[in-house]
Design a protein around this motif. Structure first.
Motif, mmCIF file in Angstrom:
data_model
loop_
_atom_site.group_PDB
_atom_site.id
_atom_site.type_symbol
_atom_site.label_atom_id
_atom_site.label_comp_id
_atom_site.label_asym_id
_atom_site.label_seq_id
_atom_site.Cartn_x
_atom_site.Cartn_y
_atom_site.Cartn_z
ATOM 1 N N SER A 269 -32.484 28.441 36.699
ATOM 2 C CA SER A 269 -32.036 27.769 37.871
ATOM 3 C C SER A 269 -31.342 28.992 38.588
ATOM 4 N N VAL A 270 -30.640 29.826 37.873
ATOM 5 C CA VAL A 270 -30.028 30.966 38.605
ATOM 6 C C VAL A 270 -31.026 31.974 39.254
ATOM 7 N N LYS A 271 -32.245 31.951 38.718
ATOM 8 C CA LYS A 271 -33.180 32.710 39.335
ATOM 9 C C LYS A 271 -33.646 31.841 40.880
ATOM 10 N N GLY A 272 -33.283 30.640 40.970
ATOM 11 C CA GLY A 272 -33.600 30.082 42.217
ATOM 12 C C GLY A 272 -34.703 28.962 42.166
ATOM 13 N N VAL A 273 -35.160 28.734 40.892
ATOM 14 C CA VAL A 273 -36.216 27.915 40.778
ATOM 15 C C VAL A 273 -35.932 26.142 40.989
ATOM 16 N N PRO A 274 -36.636 25.520 41.949
ATOM 17 C CA PRO A 274 -36.159 24.515 42.443
ATOM 18 C C PRO A 274 -36.302 23.490 40.957
ATOM 19 N N ASN A 275 -35.326 22.652 40.774
ATOM 20 C CA ASN A 275 -35.112 21.623 39.688
ATOM 21 C C ASN A 275 -36.607 20.851 39.288
ATOM 22 N N ALA A 276 -37.303 20.450 40.391
ATOM 23 C CA ALA A 276 -38.541 19.780 40.338
ATOM 24 C C ALA A 276 -39.517 20.962 39.364
ATOM 25 N N GLN A 277 -39.340 21.964 39.796
ATOM 26 C CA GLN A 277 -40.372 22.858 39.401
ATOM 27 C C GLN A 277 -39.964 23.337 37.789
ATOM 28 N N ILE A 278 -38.515 23.499 37.657
ATOM 29 C CA ILE A 278 -38.117 23.634 36.093
ATOM 30 C C ILE A 278 -38.481 22.489 35.257
ATOM 31 N N ALA A 279 -38.570 21.401 35.717
ATOM 32 C CA ALA A 279 -38.928 20.090 35.046
ATOM 33 C C ALA A 279 -40.303 20.457 34.625
ATOM 34 N N ARG A 280 -41.140 20.677 35.506
ATOM 35 C CA ARG A 280 -42.445 20.754 35.293
ATOM 36 C C ARG A 280 -42.940 21.842 34.221
ATOM 37 N N GLN A 281 -42.280 23.099 34.692
ATOM 38 C CA GLN A 281 -42.456 24.315 33.908
ATOM 39 C C GLN A 281 -41.931 24.153 32.463
ATOM 40 N N LEU A 282 -41.026 23.233 32.165
ATOM 41 C CA LEU A 282 -40.481 23.017 30.812
ATOM 42 C C LEU A 282 -41.031 21.719 30.187
ATOM 43 N N ASN A 283 -41.937 21.199 30.968
ATOM 44 C CA ASN A 283 -42.511 19.816 30.645
ATOM 45 C C ASN A 283 -41.496 18.752 30.017
ATOM 46 N N ILE A 284 -40.513 18.601 31.247
ATOM 47 C CA ILE A 284 -39.321 17.681 30.717
ATOM 48 C C ILE A 284 -39.517 16.746 31.831
ATOM 49 N N LEU B 32 -33.875 16.857 32.748
ATOM 50 C CA LEU B 32 -33.259 17.885 33.181
ATOM 51 C C LEU B 32 -31.784 17.997 33.884
ATOM 52 N N LYS B 33 -31.465 16.787 34.313
ATOM 53 C CA LYS B 33 -30.265 16.439 34.619
ATOM 54 C C LYS B 33 -29.177 16.551 33.461
ATOM 55 N N GLU B 34 -29.628 15.908 32.436
ATOM 56 C CA GLU B 34 -28.786 15.859 31.222
ATOM 57 C C GLU B 34 -28.602 17.379 30.641
ATOM 58 N N TYR B 35 -29.438 18.053 30.957
ATOM 59 C CA TYR B 35 -29.385 19.621 30.482
ATOM 60 C C TYR B 35 -28.185 20.227 31.269
ATOM 61 N N PHE B 36 -28.391 19.869 32.712
ATOM 62 C CA PHE B 36 -27.403 20.550 33.457
ATOM 63 C C PHE B 36 -25.944 19.912 32.935
ATOM 64 N N LYS B 37 -25.891 18.884 32.936
ATOM 65 C CA LYS B 37 -24.449 18.206 32.540
ATOM 66 C C LYS B 37 -23.843 18.788 31.333
ATOM 67 N N ASP B 38 -24.926 18.769 30.240
ATOM 68 C CA ASP B 38 -24.369 19.590 29.289
ATOM 69 C C ASP B 38 -24.058 21.202 29.375
ATOM 70 N N ILE B 39 -24.578 21.704 30.068
ATOM 71 C CA ILE B 39 -24.415 23.197 30.390
ATOM 72 C C ILE B 39 -23.229 23.350 31.251
ATOM 73 N N TYR B 40 -22.957 22.425 32.012
ATOM 74 C CA TYR B 40 -21.630 22.467 33.015
ATOM 75 C C TYR B 40 -20.614 22.248 32.141
ATOM 76 N N LEU B 41 -20.827 21.085 31.036
ATOM 77 C CA LEU B 41 -19.526 20.904 30.236
ATOM 78 C C LEU B 41 -19.191 22.067 29.248
#
Length: 72
Positions: A27-42, A47-56
C-alpha cells in the motif's frame, strides 16, 4: 540507506503480523488495492479487514496516515 531498506525497516518495527506487513508495504508503495488483493490471492473484502486491523494496531484512520507513518 536506500528508501526501500528504510521502508522495510519501518514496516518491520510496527508489530504487525507478517501478512499485515505485506499489505502495508504494498500500500505504501502505491500499489492499488485491487492489485494488492490479486497479488496476495485474497478477496477485496479480506483486504479491507486487513486495513482495518492495521489501522487499529497503528492507531491511525486512513491510508494517507499509513503512508505518512511509514514513509517518515
Amino acid at each position: 540507506m536506500p528508501y526501500e531498506s528504510q521502508l522495510l525497516e519501518r514496516v518491520n518495527a510496527t508489530g504487525l503480523t507478517m501478512r499485515q506487513k505485506e499489505v502495508a508495504l504494498l500500500s505504501v508503495k502505491g500499489v492499488p488495492n485491487a492489485q494488492i488483493a490479486r497479488q496476495l490471492n485474497i478477496s477485496p473484502h479480506t483486504l479491507k479487514e486487513y486495513f482495518k486491523d492495521i489501522y487499529l494496531r497503528l492507531e491511525i484512520n486512513s491510508q494517507r496516515q499509513l503512508v505518512e507513518r511509514l514513509s517518515t
